[in-house]
Design a protein around this motif. Sequence first.
Motif, PDB file in Angstrom:
ATOM      1  N   ALA A  19       0.847  -1.195   0.000  1.00 49.23           N
ATOM      2  CA  ALA A  19       0.000   0.000   0.000  1.00 49.23           C
ATOM      3  C   ALA A  19       0.881   1.243   0.000  1.00 49.23           C
ATOM      4  CB  ALA A  19      -0.911   0.002   1.225  1.00 49.23           C
ATOM      5  N   ASP A  20       0.309   2.363  -0.442  1.00 48.02           N
ATOM      6  CA  ASP A  20       1.079   3.600  -0.472  1.00 48.02           C
ATOM      7  C   ASP A  20       0.967   4.336   0.862  1.00 48.02           C
ATOM      8  OD1 ASP A  20      -1.376   4.922  -0.456  1.00 48.02           O
ATOM      9  OD2 ASP A  20      -1.255   5.602  -2.522  1.00 48.02           O
ATOM     10  N   ALA A  21       1.528   5.530   0.925  1.00 49.96           N
ATOM     11  CA  ALA A  21       1.593   6.268   2.181  1.00 49.96           C
ATOM     12  C   ALA A  21       0.238   6.749   2.657  1.00 49.96           C
ATOM     13  CB  ALA A  21       2.543   7.464   2.034  1.00 49.96           C
ATOM     14  N   GLY A  67       5.140   3.799   2.101  1.00 57.75           N
ATOM     15  CA  GLY A  67       4.006   2.885   2.112  1.00 57.75           C
ATOM     16  C   GLY A  67       4.240   1.767   3.114  1.00 57.75           C
ATOM     17  N   VAL A  68       3.479   0.687   2.945  1.00 54.59           N
ATOM     18  CA  VAL A  68       3.518  -0.437   3.873  1.00 54.59           C
ATOM     19  C   VAL A  68       3.507  -1.735   3.084  1.00 54.59           C
ATOM     20  CG1 VAL A  68       2.251  -1.672   5.691  1.00 54.59           C
ATOM     21  CG2 VAL A  68       2.336   0.823   5.716  1.00 54.59           C
ATOM     22  N   LEU A  88      15.104  -4.329   4.266  1.00 59.29           N
ATOM     23  CA  LEU A  88      15.885  -4.699   3.091  1.00 59.29           C
ATOM     24  C   LEU A  88      15.456  -3.884   1.879  1.00 59.29           C
ATOM     25  CD1 LEU A  88      17.986  -6.510   1.760  1.00 59.29           C
ATOM     26  CD2 LEU A  88      16.205  -8.229   1.419  1.00 59.29           C
ATOM     27  N   ALA A  89      14.152  -3.675   1.731  1.00 55.53           N
ATOM     28  CA  ALA A  89      13.650  -2.859   0.617  1.00 55.53           C
ATOM     29  C   ALA A  89      14.194  -1.436   0.704  1.00 55.53           C
ATOM     30  CB  ALA A  89      12.125  -2.849   0.620  1.00 55.53           C
ATOM     31  N   GLU A  90      14.270  -0.890   1.914  1.00 58.91           N
ATOM     32  CA  GLU A  90      14.839   0.449   2.076  1.00 58.91           C
ATOM     33  C   GLU A  90      16.303   0.478   1.659  1.00 58.91           C
ATOM     34  OE1 GLU A  90      11.977   1.703   5.862  1.00 58.91           O
ATOM     35  OE2 GLU A  90      14.105   1.248   6.178  1.00 58.91           O
ATOM     36  N   ILE A 107       7.635   1.206   4.953  1.00 64.76           N
ATOM     37  CA  ILE A 107       8.839   1.335   4.138  1.00 64.76           C
ATOM     38  C   ILE A 107       9.103   2.825   3.980  1.00 64.76           C
ATOM     39  CG2 ILE A 107       9.908   0.868   1.910  1.00 64.76           C
ATOM     40  CD1 ILE A 107       8.041  -1.520   1.627  1.00 64.76           C
ATOM     41  N   ARG A 108      10.300   3.245   4.395  1.00 66.98           N
ATOM     42  CA  ARG A 108      10.629   4.671   4.376  1.00 66.98           C
ATOM     43  C   ARG A 108      11.561   5.002   3.211  1.00 66.98           C
ATOM     44  NH1 ARG A 108       9.038   7.154   9.035  1.00 66.98           N
ATOM     45  NH2 ARG A 108       8.427   5.743  10.732  1.00 66.98           N
TER      46      ARG A 108
END
Length: 412
Positions: free
Chosen positions: A113-115, A195-196, A220-222, A185-186
């Motif tokens: 999902a987005d922010a 998002g999340v 890890l995505a960050e 996720i920042r």
Amino acid sequence: MEMTISDQAPELEPAVQAGDDPREFAHVLSAVHDAAMSGGRMPARPRPVIDDSWQRLRAVGLDPDTDCGADRLLEFDELEERRRRSGLAEVVEDLSRNLDSLIDGGDNILVIADAAGRVLWRSGSPRVLTRADQLGFIEGADWAENSVGTNAIGTALVSGRSIQVFSAEHFVRSHHSWTCTGAPIRDPRTGDVLGVVDVSGPAATIHPTTLALVHAVARLAESQLREQHHRRLDCLRAVAAPILARSPGPALAVDVDGWVAAVDAVSPRPRLLLPRGVGPGRRFFGTLGECDVEALPGGWLVRVAESTGMSTTRVVLRTITTAAGAECVEVAVEGPSGGWTHRCSPRHGEILSFLARNRDGATAARLSTHLFGVDDRTVTVRAEMSRLRKRFGGLLMTGPYRFADGVDVQAR
């Protein structure tokens, strides 16, 4: 003395501890929820992160018996635009691959999902997706806390922390048969939440280790986003260095978001605030004054303007024959400070040539018709345009797709 479900709220607090019986715990939570919603005496206190969420939702008057989600869907075009602007498209495949172990069994779905809490992507088995459909937990749905109550997407966004929500910890009763685990996720450049990533499924699938895994995958995505950002700046710097060396005055090379790759005779800074709708030509920058802007691959050359003259960017499309005998389109971008070239794939060359011939622009449907003979291949068109815009920065605009005003485009 009241029973306490959890008196502490560490950074990572699974909803169910190892060794607990999820069925018994769900029964307790149901009694807690019923008492909280009716104003009665609760047999136990919910976890602080859940209690805080419930208090917020009671304050805004959300009904725990409401039907949520499906009546607030995004239109397809808006969903595609949000995906593009989310900053998460580059890590969707990695998130899916790293969480395969939770999805492969067929009981859980992966949601990104987005922010704002809008569901942008989801994947999972048809069985669990069908169950999610019944909740309106589908792409384009609004899963913010104020819309659908306590949940691992919306509540993670509000709390700014990774969270697991189990059974009757959900504010809305229709969600009590589910468990969900989400981690923010920042943006590694700014710290802003992009998002999340969420893993959801039937309540019986709850496991205390899921929270740690989802949290780790988000981190890890960050890291991957940070590395991609550095690689793009390195590529931009390599192109910009010889151009800056020939620049007659102070100048900077920045990416499309204003992050600085290189400077010459300008005080160092991490980022330059770009004016709205920046494009080739003369623009005013708050800290630099009048500047001439030229296109670079994936960014801009910003030259502090001299008293006279104006920067003009010219794009020349040439059809050339490679050493292997194949035809391709070479794009030459030229400005007062120098130029650079890029050889396009056949499809990208066809798109750029079409836009060069149609300066008023083209919709995704029109480009689809030109490329494929039908107007319904818009998803493919948008993906290709996203790749082109990363390469050519602000030379290409949207709404409709077109070359930016003031760019001199020639096709040869």
